[in-house]
Design a protein around this motif. Structure first.
Motif, PDB file in Angstrom:
ATOM      1  N   GLN A 177       0.834  -1.208   0.000  1.00 54.68           N
ATOM      2  CA  GLN A 177       0.000   0.000   0.000  1.00 54.68           C
ATOM      3  C   GLN A 177       0.866   1.255   0.000  1.00 54.68           C
ATOM      4  O   GLN A 177       1.869   1.330   0.725  1.00 54.68           O
ATOM      5  CB  GLN A 177      -0.918   0.016   1.224  1.00 54.68           C
ATOM      6  CG  GLN A 177      -1.783   1.268   1.332  1.00 54.68           C
ATOM      7  CD  GLN A 177      -2.787   1.164   2.459  1.00 54.68           C
ATOM      8  OE1 GLN A 177      -3.805   0.477   2.370  1.00 54.68           O
ATOM      9  NE2 GLN A 177      -2.488   1.834   3.573  1.00 54.68           N
ATOM     10  N   TYR A 178       0.457   2.212  -0.818  1.00 53.69           N
ATOM     11  CA  TYR A 178       1.104   3.524  -0.863  1.00 53.69           C
ATOM     12  C   TYR A 178       0.096   4.546  -0.363  1.00 53.69           C
ATOM     13  O   TYR A 178      -1.060   4.583  -0.820  1.00 53.69           O
ATOM     14  CB  TYR A 178       1.535   3.867  -2.284  1.00 53.69           C
ATOM     15  CG  TYR A 178       2.080   5.267  -2.452  1.00 53.69           C
ATOM     16  CD1 TYR A 178       3.369   5.585  -2.043  1.00 53.69           C
ATOM     17  CD2 TYR A 178       1.298   6.273  -3.013  1.00 53.69           C
ATOM     18  CE1 TYR A 178       3.878   6.859  -2.196  1.00 53.69           C
ATOM     19  CE2 TYR A 178       1.793   7.557  -3.176  1.00 53.69           C
ATOM     20  CZ  TYR A 178       3.083   7.845  -2.763  1.00 53.69           C
ATOM     21  OH  TYR A 178       3.584   9.119  -2.913  1.00 53.69           O
ATOM     22  N   THR A 179       0.518   5.391   0.595  1.00 55.88           N
ATOM     23  CA  THR A 179      -0.373   6.363   1.226  1.00 55.88           C
ATOM     24  C   THR A 179       0.200   7.764   1.092  1.00 55.88           C
ATOM     25  O   THR A 179       1.399   7.974   1.310  1.00 55.88           O
ATOM     26  CB  THR A 179      -0.576   6.034   2.725  1.00 55.88           C
ATOM     27  OG1 THR A 179      -1.059   4.693   2.844  1.00 55.88           O
ATOM     28  CG2 THR A 179      -1.557   6.993   3.368  1.00 55.88           C
ATOM     29  N   ARG A 180      -0.666   8.716   0.768  1.00 54.02           N
ATOM     30  CA  ARG A 180      -0.256  10.113   0.659  1.00 54.02           C
ATOM     31  C   ARG A 180      -1.356  10.998   1.221  1.00 54.02           C
ATOM     32  O   ARG A 180      -2.532  10.799   0.936  1.00 54.02           O
ATOM     33  CB  ARG A 180      -0.004  10.476  -0.808  1.00 54.02           C
ATOM     34  CG  ARG A 180       0.518  11.905  -1.017  1.00 54.02           C
ATOM     35  CD  ARG A 180       0.646  12.214  -2.489  1.00 54.02           C
ATOM     36  NE  ARG A 180      -0.670  12.207  -3.141  1.00 54.02           N
ATOM     37  CZ  ARG A 180      -0.850  12.259  -4.458  1.00 54.02           C
ATOM     38  NH1 ARG A 180       0.193  12.259  -5.268  1.00 54.02           N
ATOM     39  NH2 ARG A 180      -2.057  12.267  -4.966  1.00 54.02           N
ATOM     40  N   ASP A 181      -0.966  11.985   2.045  1.00 57.93           N
ATOM     41  CA  ASP A 181      -1.947  12.936   2.567  1.00 57.93           C
ATOM     42  C   ASP A 181      -1.385  14.342   2.512  1.00 57.93           C
ATOM     43  O   ASP A 181      -0.290  14.584   1.990  1.00 57.93           O
ATOM     44  CB  ASP A 181      -2.408  12.561   3.974  1.00 57.93           C
ATOM     45  CG  ASP A 181      -1.278  12.567   4.996  1.00 57.93           C
ATOM     46  OD1 ASP A 181      -0.322  13.351   4.831  1.00 57.93           O
ATOM     47  OD2 ASP A 181      -1.341  11.801   5.964  1.00 57.93           O
ATOM     48  N   ASP A 182      -2.131  15.288   3.081  1.00 61.79           N
ATOM     49  CA  ASP A 182      -1.769  16.701   2.994  1.00 61.79           C
ATOM     50  C   ASP A 182      -0.792  17.143   4.079  1.00 61.79           C
ATOM     51  O   ASP A 182      -0.254  18.251   4.005  1.00 61.79           O
ATOM     52  CB  ASP A 182      -3.036  17.571   3.090  1.00 61.79           C
ATOM     53  CG  ASP A 182      -4.011  17.298   1.962  1.00 61.79           C
ATOM     54  OD1 ASP A 182      -3.539  16.944   0.872  1.00 61.79           O
ATOM     55  OD2 ASP A 182      -5.235  17.434   2.172  1.00 61.79           O
ATOM     56  N   ILE A 183      -0.557  16.304   5.079  1.00 61.53           N
ATOM     57  CA  ILE A 183       0.223  16.732   6.240  1.00 61.53           C
ATOM     58  C   ILE A 183       1.538  15.964   6.352  1.00 61.53           C
ATOM     59  O   ILE A 183       2.628  16.556   6.379  1.00 61.53           O
ATOM     60  CB  ILE A 183      -0.595  16.556   7.536  1.00 61.53           C
ATOM     61  CG1 ILE A 183      -1.922  17.304   7.442  1.00 61.53           C
ATOM     62  CG2 ILE A 183       0.228  17.041   8.729  1.00 61.53           C
ATOM     63  CD1 ILE A 183      -1.787  18.789   7.237  1.00 61.53           C
ATOM     64  N   ARG A 184       1.450  14.651   6.394  1.00 60.32           N
ATOM     65  CA  ARG A 184       2.628  13.819   6.637  1.00 60.32           C
ATOM     66  C   ARG A 184       3.308  13.423   5.325  1.00 60.32           C
ATOM     67  O   ARG A 184       2.690  13.497   4.268  1.00 60.32           O
ATOM     68  CB  ARG A 184       2.220  12.565   7.419  1.00 60.32           C
ATOM     69  CG  ARG A 184       1.785  12.840   8.840  1.00 60.32           C
ATOM     70  CD  ARG A 184       1.112  11.626   9.448  1.00 60.32           C
ATOM     71  NE  ARG A 184      -0.165  11.369   8.779  1.00 60.32           N
ATOM     72  CZ  ARG A 184      -1.312  11.956   9.116  1.00 60.32           C
ATOM     73  NH1 ARG A 184      -1.343  12.834  10.107  1.00 60.32           N
ATOM     74  NH2 ARG A 184      -2.439  11.693   8.461  1.00 60.32           N
ATOM     75  N   PRO A 185       4.553  12.933   5.420  1.00 64.68           N
ATOM     76  CA  PRO A 185       5.198  12.402   4.218  1.00 64.68           C
ATOM     77  C   PRO A 185       4.455  11.169   3.711  1.00 64.68           C
ATOM     78  O   PRO A 185       3.783  10.481   4.470  1.00 64.68           O
ATOM     79  CB  PRO A 185       6.615  12.039   4.702  1.00 64.68           C
ATOM     80  CG  PRO A 185       6.802  12.798   5.975  1.00 64.68           C
ATOM     81  CD  PRO A 185       5.462  12.921   6.595  1.00 64.68           C
ATOM     82  N   ALA A 186       4.589  10.898   2.425  1.00 65.50           N
ATOM     83  CA  ALA A 186       3.993   9.685   1.873  1.00 65.50           C
ATOM     84  C   ALA A 186       4.656   8.458   2.501  1.00 65.50           C
ATOM     85  O   ALA A 186       5.781   8.526   3.020  1.00 65.50           O
ATOM     86  CB  ALA A 186       4.146   9.670   0.359  1.00 65.50           C
TER      87      ALA A 186
END
Length: 337
Positions: free
Chosen positions: A185-194
């Motif tokens: 799984q690859y995760t990306r959000d607006d706050i933390r690093p991917a």
């Protein structure tokens, strides 16, 4: 021909004709949701070469529609007053539409919404696709590859935060009794690093009435040297009285990238009252490295109106060593078209 399938530690057996088949099949189908599985099928339920759901509806494409609603209240209004509880979901709604084909292909769309008393809400949309990978694999039933995309949108006092999840998985059931499900799984959000995450689910069916297994995952934020959150979970499921009473037990250890950790223990006792009713009792114990602990007691009742329709209601009570105690009420339904 006899239908013989072990799900959740209970075994569904019955003749392959008439109303009896429908009763046993729907029992096996609903048990696939009880107790909470990890999203893996642990092998397919087949009837005369067709998946269980397609055999029930008698068509090459079956449609399953599910819905769930949950309400949580606290004993002393801490959810409204204490910042430590601002994220607790006081209301939860979810709906799922799933297509199942005789070829083994599956697709689903799920929507869920968490609403909080302090207006910190979360919306989630998930799209799933599962395809047969090969028609035959020596010593194994067909394996599958799965794809998932999920978007999570949090509504905060100072704006919105979005998180995207992409994952790919491969599962395989061996005739020796082993089942494996591997996911990236690859995760990306607006706050933390991917971040990258690798997880593995592995189980072994010793017999139709006994299964053991483990699940674990480890993640890593891009640009950081240290490992991210990781966990490991062990479980067993067994039929105490075949066809009637089943037990499932789980133990989990979780560790975050900041060093915070907790232990979680679950036990589920499922009792079939008839081909139309199932009762599940549950107990959960939580303990973290800050010496905070909690107990949770639950009761869930499922009823099958027919082979293609069921509903459930449940209650769960949380007792915490510090802070609020929670009451949770929930209800759901499942329809196969």
């Amino acid at each position: 021909m006899v239908v013989h399938k072990s799900i959740g530690g209970l075994v569904a057996r019955g003749p392959s004709t008439g109303r009896d088949l429908a009763g046993w099949l729907v029992f096996a189908l609903v048990l696939a949701l009880v107790p909470a599985a990890f999203g893996q099928s642990e092998g397919e339920s087949m009837v005369d070469g067709a998946p269980l759901e397609n055999a029930i509806v008698g068509r090459d494409v079956a449609v399953r529609i599910q819905g769930q609603i949950q309400f949580t209240e606290d004993d002393d209004d801490l959810i409204n007053d204490d910042p430590a509880y601002v994220r607790f979901p006081s209301r939860l709604y979810s709906a799922k539409v799933q297509l199942l084909e005789t070829s083994g292909s599956q697709s689903a769309v799920t929507y869920s919404r968490w609403e909080n008393s302090m207006e910190l809400d979360s919306d989630n949309i998930t799209c799933d696709f599962r395809l047969p990978f090969v028609s035959e694999d020596f010593g194994a039933v067909p394996s599958h590859v799965s794809f998932r995309y999920k978007k999570k949108t949090d509504t905060l006092p100072d704006g919105r935060e979005e998180t995207d999840y992409w994952s790919i998985a491969y599962d395989k059931t061996l005739q020796s009794g082993w089942y494996t499900y591997t996911q990236y799984q690859y995760t990306r959000d607006d706050i933390r690093p991917a971040s990258h995450e690798l997880s593995e689910y592995l189980s072994y069916k010793y017999s139709e009435d006994f299964r053991i297994g483990m699940q674990g995952s480890i993640s890593k934020y891009i640009g950081q040297d240290s490992a991210g959150p990781w966990f490991v979970r062990l479980f067993l499921s067994a039929s105490i009285v075949p066809d009637w009473t089943a037990l499932r037990a789980e133990a989990q250890y979780y560790n975050s990238e900041a060093g915070y950790s907790f232990q979680l223990y679950n036990a589920y006792l499922s009792q079939k009252l008839s081909t139309d009713y199932l009762v599940r009792m549950s107990y959960r114990y939580y303990l973290d490295d800050a010496d905070l602990s909690s107990h949770a007691l639950g009761l869930k009742i499922k009823h099958w109106f027919s082979a293609d329709m069921s509903a459930d209601v449940g209650y769960r009570y949380y007792i915490h060593s510090e802070g609020a105690d929670f009451d949770t009420l929930y209800a759901g339904f499942s329809v196969l078209l």
